[in-house]
Scaffold this motif. Structure first.
Motif, PDB file in Angstrom:
ATOM      1  N   LEU A   1      14.067  -3.803  32.616  1.00 46.70           N
ATOM      2  CA  LEU A   1      15.245  -3.186  32.015  1.00 46.70           C
ATOM      3  C   LEU A   1      15.514  -3.848  30.671  1.00 46.70           C
ATOM      4  O   LEU A   1      15.699  -5.070  30.590  1.00 46.70           O
ATOM      5  CB  LEU A   1      16.457  -3.369  32.934  1.00 46.70           C
ATOM      6  N   TYR A   2      15.523  -3.037  29.614  1.00 44.77           N
ATOM      7  CA  TYR A   2      15.805  -3.504  28.262  1.00 44.77           C
ATOM      8  C   TYR A   2      17.145  -2.947  27.794  1.00 44.77           C
ATOM      9  O   TYR A   2      17.540  -1.837  28.162  1.00 44.77           O
ATOM     10  CB  TYR A   2      14.717  -3.034  27.301  1.00 44.77           C
ATOM     11  N   PHE A   3      17.797  -3.693  26.906  1.00 35.02           N
ATOM     12  CA  PHE A   3      19.110  -3.318  26.377  1.00 35.02           C
ATOM     13  C   PHE A   3      18.995  -3.188  24.852  1.00 35.02           C
ATOM     14  O   PHE A   3      18.338  -4.004  24.206  1.00 35.02           O
ATOM     15  CB  PHE A   3      20.140  -4.378  26.751  1.00 35.02           C
ATOM     16  N   PHE A   4      19.690  -2.205  24.275  1.00 32.99           N
ATOM     17  CA  PHE A   4      19.476  -1.878  22.866  1.00 32.99           C
ATOM     18  C   PHE A   4      20.668  -2.249  21.996  1.00 32.99           C
ATOM     19  O   PHE A   4      21.825  -1.997  22.357  1.00 32.99           O
ATOM     20  CB  PHE A   4      19.139  -0.398  22.724  1.00 32.99           C
ATOM     21  N   LYS A   5      20.369  -2.808  20.832  1.00 33.78           N
ATOM     22  CA  LYS A   5      21.408  -3.303  19.954  1.00 33.78           C
ATOM     23  C   LYS A   5      22.222  -2.183  19.313  1.00 33.78           C
ATOM     24  O   LYS A   5      23.323  -2.415  18.817  1.00 33.78           O
ATOM     25  CB  LYS A   5      20.827  -4.211  18.876  1.00 33.78           C
ATOM     26  N   ALA A   6      21.700  -0.951  19.312  1.00 30.65           N
ATOM     27  CA  ALA A   6      22.460   0.168  18.761  1.00 30.65           C
ATOM     28  C   ALA A   6      23.678   0.507  19.613  1.00 30.65           C
ATOM     29  O   ALA A   6      24.589   1.197  19.160  1.00 30.65           O
ATOM     30  CB  ALA A   6      21.571   1.399  18.628  1.00 30.65           C
ATOM     31  N   ALA A   7      23.704   0.034  20.847  1.00 27.13           N
ATOM     32  CA  ALA A   7      24.854   0.251  21.714  1.00 27.13           C
ATOM     33  C   ALA A   7      26.038  -0.568  21.226  1.00 27.13           C
ATOM     34  O   ALA A   7      25.882  -1.639  20.637  1.00 27.13           O
ATOM     35  CB  ALA A   7      24.511  -0.125  23.149  1.00 27.13           C
ATOM     36  N   SER A   8      27.223  -0.076  21.489  1.00 25.34           N
ATOM     37  CA  SER A   8      28.421  -0.833  21.145  1.00 25.34           C
ATOM     38  C   SER A   8      28.541  -2.036  22.069  1.00 25.34           C
ATOM     39  O   SER A   8      27.912  -2.072  23.137  1.00 25.34           O
ATOM     40  CB  SER A   8      29.659   0.053  21.294  1.00 25.34           C
ATOM     41  N   PRO A   9      29.334  -3.029  21.700  1.00 30.06           N
ATOM     42  CA  PRO A   9      29.528  -4.172  22.603  1.00 30.06           C
ATOM     43  C   PRO A   9      29.997  -3.754  23.992  1.00 30.06           C
ATOM     44  O   PRO A   9      29.554  -4.323  24.993  1.00 30.06           O
ATOM     45  CB  PRO A   9      30.570  -5.014  21.879  1.00 30.06           C
ATOM     46  N   ALA A  10      30.867  -2.756  24.064  1.00 27.05           N
ATOM     47  CA  ALA A  10      31.347  -2.298  25.364  1.00 27.05           C
ATOM     48  C   ALA A  10      30.219  -1.650  26.153  1.00 27.05           C
ATOM     49  O   ALA A  10      30.088  -1.848  27.363  1.00 27.05           O
ATOM     50  CB  ALA A  10      32.493  -1.305  25.174  1.00 27.05           C
ATOM     51  N   GLU A  11      29.372  -0.878  25.484  1.00 31.40           N
ATOM     52  CA  GLU A  11      28.243  -0.235  26.153  1.00 31.40           C
ATOM     53  C   GLU A  11      27.219  -1.266  26.622  1.00 31.40           C
ATOM     54  O   GLU A  11      26.622  -1.117  27.688  1.00 31.40           O
ATOM     55  CB  GLU A  11      27.592   0.783  25.217  1.00 31.40           C
ATOM     56  N   ARG A  12      27.019  -2.297  25.825  1.00 29.04           N
ATOM     57  CA  ARG A  12      26.090  -3.350  26.232  1.00 29.04           C
ATOM     58  C   ARG A  12      26.561  -4.015  27.522  1.00 29.04           C
ATOM     59  O   ARG A  12      25.780  -4.263  28.449  1.00 29.04           O
ATOM     60  CB  ARG A  12      25.970  -4.395  25.129  1.00 29.04           C
ATOM     61  N   THR A  13      27.850  -4.318  27.583  1.00 26.46           N
ATOM     62  CA  THR A  13      28.406  -4.949  28.773  1.00 26.46           C
ATOM     63  C   THR A  13      28.279  -4.037  29.979  1.00 26.46           C
ATOM     64  O   THR A  13      27.940  -4.485  31.088  1.00 26.46           O
ATOM     65  CB  THR A  13      29.884  -5.312  28.527  1.00 26.46           C
TER      66      THR A  13
END
Length: 430
Positions: free
Chosen positions: A310-322
């Motif tokens: 599972l990878y997480f993308f920096k284009a997401a907002s801080p709330a979306e990342r969380t």
């Protein structure tokens, strides 16, 4: 120096808010997922997403985007266009390439409290090997596997082989594959002894296992160098090629991954090398008794890990990342990891999953489900470099040329090495 290409950074306006508050501001996530094996996997993923929404109020919309390579291409394309996913399951081996593209956000940047750090420390170390670089964690294991071999026990009996004593060395496997190959009165093959995937996106996994079986690792940990023209790599390709040109136990040329399972289930191939993630599919659909075995090696069994993280993308907002991190923790909780393993055949990503009542009962009822996990101590990581897909293609082109009979193993590996060196030259630090 390594030059990284970056996307537009997300706004940091909500960074000061507590993690739980930031997650609550999100109502929907986009989740790219690769469909690479048979079986009802989309229905399983859909069910997990629905359960997460009931628990969190966050709707996770899975996008089934093809095989691993196709999913990566589609995810990066969407991210570049400004509409990409917040997280995705992509090959664990793509960590270096994804870092270079500048699309990832590390778990450290998202934020890990004490509980989250304990969760991260709970995964099998072998599965975390492709997750960490530069002192940060860039992904977490989800659908992880080792390469294993499935074999038709009825075919073994017909060939005079013991179905309960699977080959443990190269020599034993070669002899068995020869005996298992069946021809009709006209000489036409009605059952091949063995098939190994040599198509783009899979050949490097097959070859990585063979090289490890010869005592060789294909790349350095930094992902900046490969060792394709090493004598042991040439030895591994020579062994692979001999199944067709000397043993006549496998077809000359390309054997494609998507066809291996249908050929095995139809009785057209006695042994296939595949992922643990195919176990449940074969168990559900096979009309004959089959066995599950770790890969033989030159002198003894050795295998290669694979599968997706599972990878997480920096284009997401801080709330979306969380929120994405919250979903990842939900997916990999021991009970759900156990359920995932039972329903798919993938190896559960943490020891805690194997301590759940459901997994203990499953392994007790069906011991082959635990064979792949038992081979983790003799597993190596999958080929992982910068510009991974270009390196894969350079290697696969030469493997296929060798398996087609156009080049010798030494010629093929020399040319694969030269092309990979050219691709990786910009990433080597002085």
């Amino acid at each position: 120096m390594i030059r990284r290409r970056t996307l537009l950074a997300a706004s940091a306006a909500t960074l000061g808010a507590p993690a739980i508050l930031r997650a609550q501001t999100v109502t929907e996530l986009s989740f790219y997922y690769p469909i690479a094996v048979g079986g009802p996997i989309p229905a399983v993923i859909d069910g997990y997403c629905q359960d997460f929404q009931k628990q969190s109020g966050i709707a996770v919309k899975p996008v089934y985007a093809g095989n691993y390579a196709e999913t990566m291409t589609k995810a990066v394309t969407a991210l570049r266009a400004g509409g990409g996913p917040q997280l995705a399951v992509l090959l664990a081996a793509e960590m270096h390439s994804l870092q270079d593209l500048g699309v990832l956000v590390s778990l450290d940047e998202i934020g890990l409290d004490t509980e989250a750090k304990r969760w991260l420390a709970g995964f099998y170390p072998a599965f975390m090997a492709n997750s960490r670089a530069q002192g940060k964690t860039w992904s977490v294991p989800f659908q992880r596997s080792t390469a294993i071999q499935y074999y038709n026990k009825t075919a073994f009996e017909e060939a005079g082989l013991d179905p309960n004593a699977y080959p443990r060395t190269w020599a034993e496997l070669a002899a068995a594959a020869t005996k298992l190959t069946k021809r009709d009165a006209s000489g036409r093959v009605t059952r091949w002894g063995i098939k190994l995937a040599s198509d783009l996106g899979n050949a490097q996994w097959t070859f990585g296992a063979l090289a490890h079986q010869a005592g060789h690792r294909l790349m350095n940990e930094a992902g900046t160098e490969v060792y394709f023209n090493h004598p042991r790599a040439i030895e591994a390709l020579t062994y692979w090629r001999a199944f067709a040109f000397e043993r006549h136990a496998t077809p000359e040329g390309l054997s494609a991954w998507p066809q291996l399972s249908p050929d095995f289930l139809a009785g057209n191939t006695a042994i296939i090398q595949h992922t643990t993630g195919n176990l449940t599919n074969l168990r559900t659909n096979a009309t004959f008794p089959f066995g599950v075995a770790g890969l033989p090696g030159k002198d003894g069994p050795r295998t290669v890990v694979g599968g997706g993280n599972l990878y997480f993308f920096k284009a997401a907002s801080p709330a979306e990342r969380t929120a994405a991190l919250r979903f990842a923790r939900f997916l990999t909780a021991p009970e759900r990891a156990a359920d995932w393993s039972i329903r798919t055949g993938y190896i559960a990503s943490s020891p805690a999953a194997y301590e759940t009542p459901a997994m203990k009962q499953y392994v007790a009822d069906y011991p082959p489900a635990d064979i792949a996990r038992s081979f983790l101590p003799v597993a190596t990581g999958e080929l992982s470099t910068f510009e991974n897909q270009r390196v894969y293609k350079a290697l696969t082109d030469q493997i296929q040329a060798c398996l087609n009979g156009a080049k010798t193993p030494a010629q093929a590996m020399a040319e694969a090495q030269a092309e990979a060196d050219r691709i990786l030259r910009p990433f080597r630090r002085a």
